[in-house]
Design an enzyme around this catalytic site. Structure first.
Site, PDB file in Angstrom:
ATOM      1  N   HIS A 155       0.828  -1.224   0.000  1.00  0.00           N
ATOM      2  CA  HIS A 155       0.000   0.000   0.000  1.00  0.00           C
ATOM      3  C   HIS A 155       0.856   1.265   0.000  1.00  0.00           C
ATOM      4  O   HIS A 155       0.416   2.306   0.474  1.00  0.00           O
ATOM      5  CB  HIS A 155      -0.944   0.041   1.209  1.00  0.00           C
ATOM      6  CG  HIS A 155      -1.676  -1.241   1.456  1.00  0.00           C
ATOM      7  ND1 HIS A 155      -2.926  -1.507   0.955  1.00  0.00           N
ATOM      8  CD2 HIS A 155      -1.303  -2.360   2.140  1.00  0.00           C
ATOM      9  CE1 HIS A 155      -3.317  -2.718   1.342  1.00  0.00           C
ATOM     10  NE2 HIS A 155      -2.338  -3.261   2.056  1.00  0.00           N
ATOM     11  N   SER A 276      15.327  21.397 -16.677  1.00  0.00           N
ATOM     12  CA  SER A 276      14.135  22.207 -16.930  1.00  0.00           C
ATOM     13  C   SER A 276      14.556  23.490 -17.634  1.00  0.00           C
ATOM     14  O   SER A 276      15.629  24.021 -17.373  1.00  0.00           O
ATOM     15  CB  SER A 276      13.453  22.531 -15.602  1.00  0.00           C
ATOM     16  OG  SER A 276      12.759  23.756 -15.685  1.00  0.00           O
ATOM     17  N   LYS A 282      16.507  21.781 -11.478  1.00  0.00           N
ATOM     18  CA  LYS A 282      15.811  20.521 -11.759  1.00  0.00           C
ATOM     19  C   LYS A 282      16.677  19.461 -12.438  1.00  0.00           C
ATOM     20  O   LYS A 282      17.518  19.763 -13.259  1.00  0.00           O
ATOM     21  CB  LYS A 282      14.586  20.775 -12.650  1.00  0.00           C
ATOM     22  CG  LYS A 282      13.433  21.493 -11.974  1.00  0.00           C
ATOM     23  CD  LYS A 282      12.843  20.737 -10.780  1.00  0.00           C
ATOM     24  CE  LYS A 282      12.091  19.507 -11.167  1.00  0.00           C
ATOM     25  NZ  LYS A 282      10.832  19.809 -11.837  1.00  0.00           N
ATOM     26  N   GLU A 289       9.821   8.489 -17.104  1.00  0.00           N
ATOM     27  CA  GLU A 289       8.452   8.971 -17.286  1.00  0.00           C
ATOM     28  C   GLU A 289       7.921   8.659 -18.681  1.00  0.00           C
ATOM     29  O   GLU A 289       6.773   8.251 -18.860  1.00  0.00           O
ATOM     30  CB  GLU A 289       8.389  10.483 -17.065  1.00  0.00           C
ATOM     31  CG  GLU A 289       8.637  10.909 -15.631  1.00  0.00           C
ATOM     32  CD  GLU A 289       8.855  12.414 -15.564  1.00  0.00           C
ATOM     33  OE1 GLU A 289       7.864  13.140 -15.425  1.00  0.00           O
ATOM     34  OE2 GLU A 289      10.009  12.854 -15.675  1.00  0.00           O
TER      35      GLU A 289
END
Ligand code: ARG
Length: 471
Positions: A155, A276, A282, A289
Site C-alpha cells: 500500500h 528544466s 531541476k 516517465e
C-alpha cells in the site's frame, strides 16, 4: 497501368490510390518480401514450374531490386499500393517480362502473411536479446546490493525491510516471464503461410515444405484459409508487448519515486536525466516517465488490432492491412525503451545509507516483535495485539521500537528479554526471512543464481534462432 488493371476501364481515382496504399509503412517489409520471393522462385524452378534460366534471371533481378531499395535509389509509389507490387514492378523494370513469372502460384494474401512472420521473428529475437541486457543490469544491481536494506512496501506504506538486491531480482523474474512468453509465441510465428494462395491453395504443383525449410520455418500453416486470415500472432505479440510495457512502467514508477527528494533512494545518472528550461535546479527522470507514458500506445495497438479482427469473415479482408503500423510501432517503442533501460539501471547510484536510515525510522520490525513473542509461546493473534499497543505507545512518545528500554518492553509482556534488541535490527529482520524466495541474503543469492541460469538459457535460445532467421 496497374499490375491487376486488365478488367478495369478507367484508372483508379487518385484519392483511392492514396487511401488504400500501404507502401508508406509496409516498405519496412522490403527485405523480408524479397527474402520470401527468393525462396519462392527457387521452389518454382525445383518443382519444374519455371525454367532454371528464368529463375536465375528473377533471382538476380530481385537482388538488384533489394540493393536499390536499400540504397534509396528505387522509387516506391502509392500507385503500386504496397511493397509486394512495388517490388514486382521494379523487378519487371529490371529483368523484363520474365519478372512477371515470379507471382506464379502466389497471392499477395499469402505473401503479406509471410512477410509479417519473417519480420516478427527477427523482432522477437531482437527484443529477447534486449530484455536480456535489462535483466543483466538488474542482476548486477542485485549483486551489488546484497547488504543494502531498504523498506519494503505494501500500500506504499513501509511494511517489512527487504534487501535492495531482492527488489531488483524481482524484476529479473518478471522480465524472464516476458522472455518465455515471446519464446513460446515464436513457435506460432514460425510457420509458413506461403502456398495458401489467395485463400484456397493453388493449381500449380508447388512444394510448400521446400519454401518453409528454405526460410527456416518449423513447418507450414496447415489450412490455407487460416493461413491467410490468421493475425493471431500479431495480437499475441501485442499482448506480450503490453505486459512487457506494464513491467517497464512499474519499474519506471519506482525509479521516479525513488529519485524524488521525498524518497531519495537513488540518483539517476546525468546521462539519463534532463533539465528544466525554467528551473535551474531541476534534474528530471524524463526517460523513466516517457517509458511509463508510452505504455498507453502499446495497449492502444493491442486494442486496435483486436477490434480490427473482430467480426472479419474468412478469408483475407483489406481491413487486415491495419495490422502493420501498430506492430511496427510497438516493436520500435519497446526497442527504444529497452535499449535505454539497461545502461540507465546499470549507472544508477543507489543511496544505501538513505535506504538504511529509512528502515531505522519506521516500524517495519513490528512483525518481528510479534514473531518473537510467538517464539516464546504466545499465540500470534495475541502477540499481534500486544505489539499494536507497543507501537501506539512509541508513536505517542515519538520513538521507534529500538528506542525502548528493556523495562518498557517488559511492561507490555514479561516474555521479552535482552535478546530482543538484536532480534529487531534491520539485518536480523531481513535475514530471519530465510525461506525459499525470501529476502534473507543467502536466499537472494539463490535467486540470483537461478536467474543467471535463465539468462544463460536465453542466450543459447537466441544463438539457435539467429542462425535460422537471417534475411
Ligand atoms: N497491402 C496488403 C496488406 O497489407 C497486401 C495484401 C493485399 N491483398 C489484396 N488482395 N488486396 O494487407
Amino acid at each position: 497501368m496497374k499490375l491487376w488493371g486488365g478488367r478495369f476501364t478507367k484508372p483508379t481515382n487518385e484519392l483511392v490510390d492514396e487511401y488504400t496504399a500501404s507502401i508508406y509503412f509496409d516498405k519496412k517489409l522490403a527485405k523480408y518480401d524479397i527474402q520470401g520471393s527468393l525462396a519462392h522462385v527457387e521452389m518454382l524452378n525445383v518443382c519444374g514450374i519455371i525454367s532454371k534460366e528464368d529463375a536465375d534471371k528473377i533471382t538476380e533481378g530481385l537482388k538488384k531490386v533489394a540493393a536499390k531499395i536499400e540504397s534509396g535509389e528505387a522509387e516506391l509509389s502509392a500507385e503500386s499500393e504496397d511493397i509486394h507490387m512495388n517490388v514486382e514492378k521494379l523487378l519487371i523494370e529490371e529483368v523484363g517480362p520474365v519478372g512477371g513469372k515470379l507471382h506464379t502460384g502466389r497471392s499477395r494474401n499469402d505473401q503479406v502473411a509471410l512477410d509479417m512472420r519473417l519480420y516478427l521473428r527477427v523482432a522477437l529475437v531482437d527484443l529477447i536479446s534486449l530484455l536480456g541486457k535489462v535483466q543483466e543490469s538488474l542482476l548486477n544491481q542485485a549483486k551489488a546490493n546484497l547488504d543494502t536494506v531498504m523498506p519494503g512496501y505494501t500500500h506504499l506504506q513501509r511494511a517489512q525491510p527487504v534487501l535492495f538486491g531482492h527488489h531488483m531480482s524481482a524484476y529479473v523474474f518478471m522480465f524472464q516471464r516476458d522472455v518465455e512468453r515471446l519464446q513460446d509465441s515464436f513457435k506460432r510465428v514460425n510457420k509458413s503461410p506461403l502456398g495458401a494462395g489467395a485463400l484456397a491453395g493453388t493449381t500449380f504443383p508447388i512444394d510448400r515444405e521446400f519454401v518453409a525449410e528454405r526460410l527456416g520455418f518449423d513447418g507450414i500453416c496447415e489450412n490455407s484459409l487460416d493461413a491467410v486470415s490468421d493475425r493471431d500472432f500479431v495480437v499475441e505479440f501485442l499482448a506480450n508487448a503490453s505486459l512487457i510495457s506494464t513491467h517497464l512502467s512499474r519499474l519506471c514508477e519506482e525509479m521516479v519515486q525513488w529519485s524524488s527528494a521525498e524518497f531519495n533512494f537513488i540518483e539517476l545518472d546525468d546521462e539519463f536525466t534532463t533539465g528544466s528550461s525554467m528551473m535551474p535546479q531541476k534534474k528530471n527522470p524524463d526517460v523513466a516517465e516517457l517509458v511509463r507514458g508510452k505504455t498507453g500506445r502499446v495497449y492502444g495497438h493491442l486494442m486496435g488490432m483486436l477490434t480490427t479482427l473482430k467480426g472479419l469473415p474468412l478469408a483475407y479482408n483489406k481491413d487486415m492491412q491495419e495490422d502493420k503500423e501498430g506492430m511496427f510501432d510497438t516493436v520500435e517503442t519497446l526497442k527504444g525503451a529497452l535499449a535505454l533501460f539497461a545502461p540507465m539501471i546499470e549507472s544508477m547510484q543507489v543511496k544505501k545509507e538513505n535506504m538504511h536510515q529509512a528502515v531505522k525510522e519506521d516500524f517495519s520490525n513490528a512483525t518481528d516483535l510479534a514473531d518473537y513473542l510467538v517464539g516464546k509461546g504466545m499465540p500470534f493473534r495475541e502477540s499481534h495485539a500486544v505489539v499494536g499497543q507497543v507501537v501506539l505507545h512509541c508513536i505517542n512518545q515519538g520513538q521507534y521500537l529500538l528506542d525502548l528500554s528493556l523495562e518498557e518492553f517488559q511492561s507490555f509482556s514479561n516474555l521479552i528479554e535482552e535478546d530482543i534488541f538484536n532480534a529487531l535490527t534491520p539485518e536480523t529482520v531481513v535475514n530471519a526471512r530465510n525461506v525459499a524466495g525470501g529476502t534473507a541474503k543467502n536466499r537472494v543469492e539463490e535467486q540470483i543464481e537461478k536467474a543467471s541460469a535463465y539468462l544463460k538459457e536465453n542466450k543459447e535460445w537466441i544463438e539457435d534462432k539467429e542462425t535460422i532467421i537471417q534475411a
